[in-house]
Design an enzyme around this catalytic site. Structure first.
Site, short mmCIF file in Angstrom:
data_model
loop_
_atom_site.label_atom_id
_atom_site.label_comp_id
_atom_site.label_asym_id
_atom_site.label_seq_id
_atom_site.Cartn_x
_atom_site.Cartn_y
_atom_site.Cartn_z
N HIS A 163 23.10 8.07 -6.66
CA HIS A 163 22.99 6.84 -5.87
C HIS A 163 24.26 5.99 -5.86
O HIS A 163 24.21 4.77 -5.94
CB HIS A 163 21.80 6.01 -6.36
N HIS A 190 15.58 2.37 -0.99
CA HIS A 190 14.85 3.00 -2.09
C HIS A 190 13.57 2.23 -2.44
O HIS A 190 13.30 1.94 -3.60
CB HIS A 190 15.76 3.08 -3.32
N GLU A 204 12.71 8.49 1.09
CA GLU A 204 14.08 8.02 1.34
C GLU A 204 14.71 8.90 2.40
O GLU A 204 14.98 10.08 2.17
CB GLU A 204 14.88 8.12 0.04
C1 BGC Z 1 15.84 10.47 -7.04
C2 BGC Z 1 15.16 10.55 -8.38
C3 BGC Z 1 15.52 9.33 -9.17
C4 BGC Z 1 15.09 8.12 -8.40
C5 BGC Z 1 15.43 6.83 -9.09
C6 BGC Z 1 15.37 9.24 -6.36
O1 BGC Z 1 16.03 9.12 -5.13
O2 BGC Z 1 15.60 11.61 -6.26
O3 BGC Z 1 15.55 11.73 -9.06
O4 BGC Z 1 14.93 9.34 -10.44
O5 BGC Z 1 15.69 8.12 -7.14
O6 BGC Z 1 16.75 6.79 -9.41
#
Ligand code: BGC
Length: 379
Positions: free
Chosen positions: A133, A207, A344
């Site tokens: 991210h 998210h 997402e």
């Molecule tokens: C990811 C997960 C992660 C979550 C929070 C998601 O987009 O695919 O693996 O734990 O975000 O960070």
């Protein structure tokens, strides 16, 4: 008007908006603005976007976080359908990206590096040996500037951020604009625009953690999910795509007909075991690159139905596998494992290292655009 016709109308409106974007009016964010605290010495605000049909989004310009999203149930009773915190302090303490804008690169980049035009770029390894991210202080943790001049007819909030050349290791000065709109037909539209002064890679998403039943008090396993996706990108033990684009047929990842999230989540399936549940990128069925439906979720008790429409090629369906009850969020609710799901919209994880995936390169002179619509109804 059908949900589809309403969405197509909204999309036409979305296309009419340009990056520079804006008719100039004197007010912004109908529904109000109040102080939400201070970050990095800057005051941040909580904006309320409200329509006439009982839908309301509260969004802060810290990380562009959707703090609450109120949607009526089948009896017209309003309820908050996203996880998060009551106050800024929670978001500053610890957050698994609750409601935030994620960038420069949503999801993972393997081995925290990529090459572009023959040059290698090193990123922060904030998820084992990988980047997750966007790195350590990414778009979810910065203060966005509110474009106070942007005030179209529908309640909207326009946020901008300039990410410096080299920020979190990514090349190019990137100018990003994200516009949130609560539409008259009970949808939350999110539009993303970006330009860069040097070649770079980019993958933007939101998210939000959804629970259409009870704001995260109980698990989402009874929600019924449909994904308009016949293929997915299998992952390795680090949750990095192997490069394969595999059919969902005959696997617990087949949601082409609606089924309960919990129906097959404990199956002894290699992919589910690697991710401890669902945490994969589905390849959305599409021809062309317009706005198409990617997902539909129906929750039987509340009667709430959410559809996700997007111009993106992929969608990460994540079942809150890493929530473990240690986070106490809004109204004192301790969020247990699978108290929410995320949908997402995105380009595929690790695309900068996978030439076979749709490209995430943004070159100078180009404008990146992306639209995602979360639309709500009841049944
Ligand atoms: C990811 C997960 C992660 C979550 C929070 C998601 O987009 O695919 O693996 O734990 O975000 O960070």
């Amino acid at each position: 008007m059908t949900q589809t016709a309403a969405l197509l109308g909204m999309y036409a409106a979305a296309l009419a908006l340009s990056f520079a974007g804006c008719t100039s009016h004197t007010s912004s964010a109908p529904g109000g603005k109040k102080s939400f605290g201070t970050v990095d010495g800057k005051e941040v605000f909580l904006y309320t976007l409200r329509n006439a049909h009982g839908m309301e989004a509260r969004i802060t310009n810290y990380g562009g976080i959707i703090v609450s999203l109120i949607v009526p149930d089948k009896n017209g009773k309003p309820g908050d359908i996203v996880l998060g915190y009551d106050s800024l302090a929670g978001y500053l303490r610890t957050t698994p990206y609750f409601g935030a804008i994620v960038g420069r690169y949503a999801n993972r980049i393997g081995k925290a590096r990529f090459s572009l035009n023959g040059k290698e770029y090193a990123l922060a390894a904030n998820d084992g040996t990988n980047t997750l991210h966007g790195g350590l202080k990414a778009f979810d943790k910065v203060v966005w500037t509110v474009d106070e001049t942007y005030a179209p007819a529908e309640p909207s909030l326009a946020l901008t951020y300039v990410s410096k050349d080299g920020e979190e290791g990514f090349p190019g000065t990137l100018k990003v604009r994200v516009v949130y709109t609560v539409t008259d037909s009970n949808a939350l539209r999110i539009e993303y625009f970006a330009t860069s002064d040097a070649p770079t890679v980019l993958n933007l998403t939101n998210h939000s953690y959804f629970n259409l039943a009870d704001s995260g008090r109980t698990a989402v396993l009874g929600h019924e999910l449909l994904l308009d996706a016949g293929r997915f990108t299998p992952i390795d033990a680090g949750l990095i795509p192997t490069g394969e684009m595999r059919s969902v047929a005959g696997t617990p990842l087949d949601f082409r007909t609606s089924s309960q999230i919990g129906a097959r989540i404990e199956a002894k399936d290699e992919q589910l075991l690697l991710a401890r549940g669902y945490d994969h990128n589905w390849i959305i069925d599409r021809t062309g690159n317009g706005l198409v439906r990617a997902a539909r979720v129906a929750e039987p008790k509340s009667g709430r139905v959410m559809e996700v429409w997007t111009t993106e090629p992929g969608i990460q369906f994540y079942t809150g596998n890493f929530l473990d009850g240690t986070i106490t969020g809004k109204n004192g609710v301790a969020y247990q494992r699978r108290a929410a799901f995320c949908l997402e919209t995105q380009h595929f994880p690790d695309s900068p290292n996978r030439p076979e995936f749709p490209t995430t390169v943004l070159n100078p002179g180009e404008t990146f655009t992306s639209t995602t619509v979360y639309s709500f109804a009841t049944q």
